[in-house]
Scaffold this motif. Sequence first.
Motif, PDB file in Angstrom:
ATOM      1  N   ASP A  95      49.266  40.108  46.603  1.00 24.37           N
ATOM      2  CA  ASP A  95      48.443  40.556  45.479  1.00 24.37           C
ATOM      3  C   ASP A  95      48.532  39.560  44.334  1.00 24.37           C
ATOM      4  O   ASP A  95      49.347  38.641  44.366  1.00 24.37           O
ATOM      5  N   LYS A 129      49.301  39.626  40.556  1.00 22.69           N
ATOM      6  CA  LYS A 129      49.768  40.546  39.514  1.00 22.69           C
ATOM      7  C   LYS A 129      49.341  40.123  38.114  1.00 22.69           C
ATOM      8  O   LYS A 129      49.183  40.963  37.235  1.00 22.69           O
ATOM      9  N   GLY A 163      49.282  45.863  37.199  1.00 21.77           N
ATOM     10  CA  GLY A 163      49.584  46.539  38.463  1.00 21.77           C
ATOM     11  C   GLY A 163      49.022  45.770  39.650  1.00 21.77           C
ATOM     12  O   GLY A 163      49.390  46.017  40.796  1.00 21.77           O
ATOM     13  N   TYR A 220      57.773  49.149  50.566  1.00 21.45           N
ATOM     14  CA  TYR A 220      57.088  47.934  50.131  1.00 21.45           C
ATOM     15  C   TYR A 220      58.142  46.985  49.591  1.00 21.45           C
ATOM     16  O   TYR A 220      58.822  47.318  48.626  1.00 21.45           O
ATOM     17  N   GLU A 254      61.614  43.043  44.516  1.00 22.18           N
ATOM     18  CA  GLU A 254      61.670  44.474  44.191  1.00 22.18           C
ATOM     19  C   GLU A 254      61.313  45.264  45.433  1.00 22.18           C
ATOM     20  O   GLU A 254      60.703  44.757  46.363  1.00 22.18           O
ATOM     21  N   ASN A 265      59.346  48.939  46.480  1.00 24.70           N
ATOM     22  CA  ASN A 265      58.591  50.119  46.076  1.00 24.70           C
ATOM     23  C   ASN A 265      58.676  51.111  47.229  1.00 24.70           C
ATOM     24  O   ASN A 265      58.682  50.712  48.395  1.00 24.70           O
ATOM     25  N   ARG A 318      56.558  53.174  48.376  1.00 23.68           N
ATOM     26  CA  ARG A 318      55.182  53.652  48.590  1.00 23.68           C
ATOM     27  C   ARG A 318      54.341  52.480  49.061  1.00 23.68           C
ATOM     28  O   ARG A 318      54.811  51.350  49.086  1.00 23.68           O
ATOM     29  N   GLY A 322      51.437  49.699  48.506  1.00 22.82           N
ATOM     30  CA  GLY A 322      51.031  48.938  47.330  1.00 22.82           C
ATOM     31  C   GLY A 322      49.624  49.318  46.899  1.00 22.82           C
ATOM     32  O   GLY A 322      48.809  49.764  47.701  1.00 22.82           O
ATOM     33  N   ASP A 323      49.353  49.138  45.636  1.00 23.29           N
ATOM     34  CA  ASP A 323      48.017  49.301  45.088  1.00 23.29           C
ATOM     35  C   ASP A 323      47.768  48.054  44.247  1.00 23.29           C
ATOM     36  O   ASP A 323      48.486  47.845  43.276  1.00 23.29           O
ATOM     37  N   PRO A 324      46.889  47.150  44.601  1.00 24.11           N
ATOM     38  CA  PRO A 324      45.744  47.299  45.502  1.00 24.11           C
ATOM     39  C   PRO A 324      45.952  46.833  46.954  1.00 24.11           C
ATOM     40  O   PRO A 324      44.965  46.740  47.683  1.00 24.11           O
ATOM     41  N   GLU A 325      47.182  46.570  47.413  1.00 27.92           N
ATOM     42  CA  GLU A 325      47.336  46.092  48.797  1.00 27.92           C
ATOM     43  C   GLU A 325      46.790  47.102  49.813  1.00 27.92           C
ATOM     44  O   GLU A 325      46.307  46.719  50.890  1.00 27.92           O
TER      45      GLU A 325
HETATM   46  N1  GLY Z   1      50.509  45.771  43.754  1.00 30.90           N
HETATM   47  C1  GLY Z   1      51.808  46.008  43.322  1.00 30.90           C
HETATM   48  C2  GLY Z   1      52.304  47.358  43.511  1.00 30.90           C
HETATM   49  O1  GLY Z   1      51.712  48.199  44.136  1.00 30.90           O
HETATM   50  O2  GLY Z   1      53.385  47.633  43.017  1.00 30.90           O
END
Ligand code: GLY
Length: 429
Positions: free
Chosen positions: A214, A216, A228, A271, A286, A288, A290, A292-295
């Motif tokens: 992505d 950022k 994001g 993630y 890092e 996550n 969950r 990814g958004d927008p992945e």
């Molecule tokens: N695109 C980064 C995130 O979802 O944290």
Amino acid sequence: MNVLVVGAGGREHALAWKASQSTRVETVFVAPGNPGTAAESGCQNVDITVDDFTALANFAVSKDVGLTIVGPEGPLVAGIRDFFDARGLRCFAPSQQAAQLEGSKAFSKEFLSRHDIPTGRYETFSSLADAEGYIRAEGAPIVIKADGLAAGKGVVVAATVDEAVDAARTMLSGERFGDAGKEIVVEEFLAGEEASFIVVSDGEVALPFASSQDHKARDVGDTGPNTGGMGAYSPAPVVSDDIHRQIMETIIDPTIQGMDADGIRYQGFLYAGLMIDNEGVAKVIEFNCRFGDPEAQPVMMRLESDLVELCQRALDTELSTVELSFSEEVALGVVLASGGYPDDYKTGHEIRGLVQHVDGTKLFHAGTRMDEGRVLTAGGRVLCVVGMGGSVREAQARAYRRVEGIEWKDMYYRRDIGYRAVRRETVHP
Ligand code: GLY
Ligand code: AMP
């Protein structure tokens, strides 16, 4: 079977759209959803917020929901999985304990170093004097991170020692991030190219999704403030087959097994935000807990397997018998944002050009709302337009062709999403 998707963003639109294609599914309810999910055939919005666990669970019972999929980190870190488990409801999501991998940077850094998983050197501080001493000893560039959730804004990559100390002071003062900043992580600056590596885990086995990357930073050339995500594409050419294997062996598998050894079963999407250096060595920036958004938008466009069956198998700890399949095509998503994002921006502008046909594209909604038949902007990241193609160039050209037909007052987007991948394609066609 009915499915419930929890969330309202572009990621949830992509997850709900994909879930609705499952042959096993009657209706995909989305709580609260957005105008994009409302218009998706097989999907239906439900007016319940993501943090109202009681109402969500009651709804799941009343509509015979056989599977709940949770998008955003807020409800995950707050323990939605544990709540649904206690009610005997099937919810595909990491538990509250497991979600600490995202919910607390101090937890995840401590976990990584204890299990010898590659990541930047770091220290955790709650006192400014101690943090300042460490920052001055380490020198710049250096990275300062608020411990808790800060909507993607709790990280400062400081070019100078003074900037780093200022960031530490602001975070520890509690002014900007409240409790999320009462502890900070000061981390070694890692150079290289970033990639997002997203897997689905059943607690024992993790299966990788297609790789993605992505953007950022808000502005062209990856400059400007952190957001994001302004766009994403899949696959990420930086993740070669060798690097892919290395990531599974040195990062993903040890993480799932390390959690298990610590008595925490990691079931859900995971993630890993990675930095891949010039020598091809990947380190964790890092985690996550969950998608990814927008992945999610480009990756769901490429996923050929049944998402609902995948989540069901993961809940039953049967991923060792599953194979995921992805389209060979490239998917590239461009985020259309409100001018001013990630700082202050105005909403309520009417969006034009939503209904148009451009071959090989799909539009996902994020920050939008309906008002008397019109679709208005309602957030920082408003839409994500995904183009598919046989090459990054083709996917990119299609996405931007569709973007050109969309407009609202103050619309902002980057015109160079995927530029690194295009450059690689040009060098190694
Ligand atoms: N695109 C980064 C995130 O979802 O944290
Ligand atoms: P995070 O919220 O941890 O993903 O951080 C946001 C962004 O800051 C990342 O996507 C990177 O671009 C950058 N970043 C975070 N940590 C580091 C690091 N240790 N070295 C270099 N850049 C970093």
